[in-house]
Design an enzyme around this catalytic site. Structure first.
Site, PDB file in Angstrom:
ATOM      1  N   CYS A   1       0.891  -1.163   0.000  1.00 33.32           N
ATOM      2  CA  CYS A   1       0.000   0.000   0.000  1.00 33.32           C
ATOM      3  C   CYS A   1       0.921   1.202   0.000  1.00 33.32           C
ATOM      4  O   CYS A   1       1.558   1.486   1.012  1.00 33.32           O
ATOM      5  CB  CYS A   1      -0.914   0.026   1.220  1.00 33.32           C
ATOM      6  SG  CYS A   1      -1.865   1.566   1.267  1.00 33.32           S
TER       7      CYS A   1
ATOM      8  N   CYS B   1      -0.484   4.136   2.561  1.00 32.91           N
ATOM      9  CA  CYS B   1      -0.454   3.970   4.016  1.00 32.91           C
ATOM     10  C   CYS B   1      -0.154   2.517   4.345  1.00 32.91           C
ATOM     11  O   CYS B   1       0.975   2.059   4.176  1.00 32.91           O
ATOM     12  CB  CYS B   1      -1.749   4.452   4.651  1.00 32.91           C
ATOM     13  SG  CYS B   1      -3.245   3.933   3.802  1.00 32.91           S
ATOM     14  N   SER B   2      -1.116   1.756   4.794  1.00 34.72           N
ATOM     15  CA  SER B   2      -0.825   0.381   5.193  1.00 34.72           C
ATOM     16  C   SER B   2      -2.036  -0.510   4.986  1.00 34.72           C
ATOM     17  O   SER B   2      -2.261  -1.433   5.765  1.00 34.72           O
ATOM     18  CB  SER B   2      -0.384   0.342   6.657  1.00 34.72           C
ATOM     19  OG  SER B   2      -1.384   0.935   7.459  1.00 34.72           O
ATOM     20  N   CYS B   3      -2.827  -0.272   3.947  1.00 37.80           N
ATOM     21  CA  CYS B   3      -4.007  -1.101   3.685  1.00 37.80           C
ATOM     22  C   CYS B   3      -3.574  -2.551   3.521  1.00 37.80           C
ATOM     23  O   CYS B   3      -2.581  -2.845   2.859  1.00 37.80           O
ATOM     24  CB  CYS B   3      -4.720  -0.613   2.429  1.00 37.80           C
ATOM     25  SG  CYS B   3      -5.338   1.077   2.608  1.00 37.80           S
TER      26      CYS B   3
HETATM   27 FE    FE Z   1      -3.226   2.002   3.027  1.00 37.67          FE
END
Ligand code: FE
Length: 206
Positions: free
Chosen positions: A105, A108-110
């Site tokens: 991602c 961000c950190s999906c």
């Molecule tokens: Fe994300």
């Protein structure tokens, strides 16, 4: 908590608050030092990814299931009861001898929580997020994964809506294995694409 820090920015306000609360719980004797790390480790390595491993093992063992998974991943995953937040729109990317898939991602950190649990720390770091797009082969080398030049590397950028799960290649020497035995070979990183499925020892079921 194991919040090791990359880059030069200070920890976020939320990270500091969480750490302060953890420290207070330890001081009050409500939890032991390291308890939170243990819980995070369980979610990162055990609970979460074991769900994804079951999905992968069934796809390896059952061609009809695999067809459903490749057509409508969210529905096929929900057959196991794995569904919900951060897993509403799943897409499965199949590794083949010609194509290796890896997930990131960049924003961000999906991450697909219902099948993989919490993202590992490195998944959330700026270096992984930026570099895997620019030089995926070099990043995969750092994970110990050499992708031959004649294999195409595809990088999938997760977002608010779509979450990806890599379907790793089934290891050779696993003919006739049960789903449970196959699932033991499916590592978390093999479902992100920063690893491959484990090789069976001596061709014997784990
Ligand atoms: Fe994300």
């Amino acid at each position: 908590m194991s919040d090791h820090h990359h880059g030069t920015t200070p920890p976020s306000d939320r990270a500091l608050r969480v750490r302060a609360m953890e420290q207070l719980l330890i001081e009050k004797g409500l939890i032991k030092e390291g308890a939170v790390d243990t819980i995070i480790d369980i979610f990162e390595h055990q609970l979460g990814p074991r769900n994804g491993a079951k999905v992968v093992a069934r796809a390896w063992a059952d061609p009809a299931y695999k067809a459903r998974l490749m057509t409508d991943a969210s529905a096929a995953i929900e057959e196991f009861g794995f569904a919900g937040f951060q897993g509403e729109y799943m897409v499965v990317c199949e590794n083949t001898p010609e194509v290796h898939n890896v997930v990131v991602c960049t924003l961000c950190s999906c991450y697909p929580w219902p099948v993989l649990g919490l993202p590992p720390t490195w998944y959330k770091t700026a270096p992984y997020r930026s570099r895997v797009v620019i030089e995926p082969r070099a990043v995969l080398e750092e994970f110990g994964l050499s992708i031959p030049d004649d294999v195409e590397v595809r990088v999938w950028d997760s977002n608010n809506e779509l979450r990806y799960l890599v379907l790793p290649m089934r290891p050779e020497g696993t003919e006739g294995w049960s789903e449970e035995q196959l699932a033991e070979l499916v590592t978390r990183d093999s479902m992100i694409g920063t690893g491959v499925a484990a090789v069976p020892a001596k061709g014997e079921p784990a």
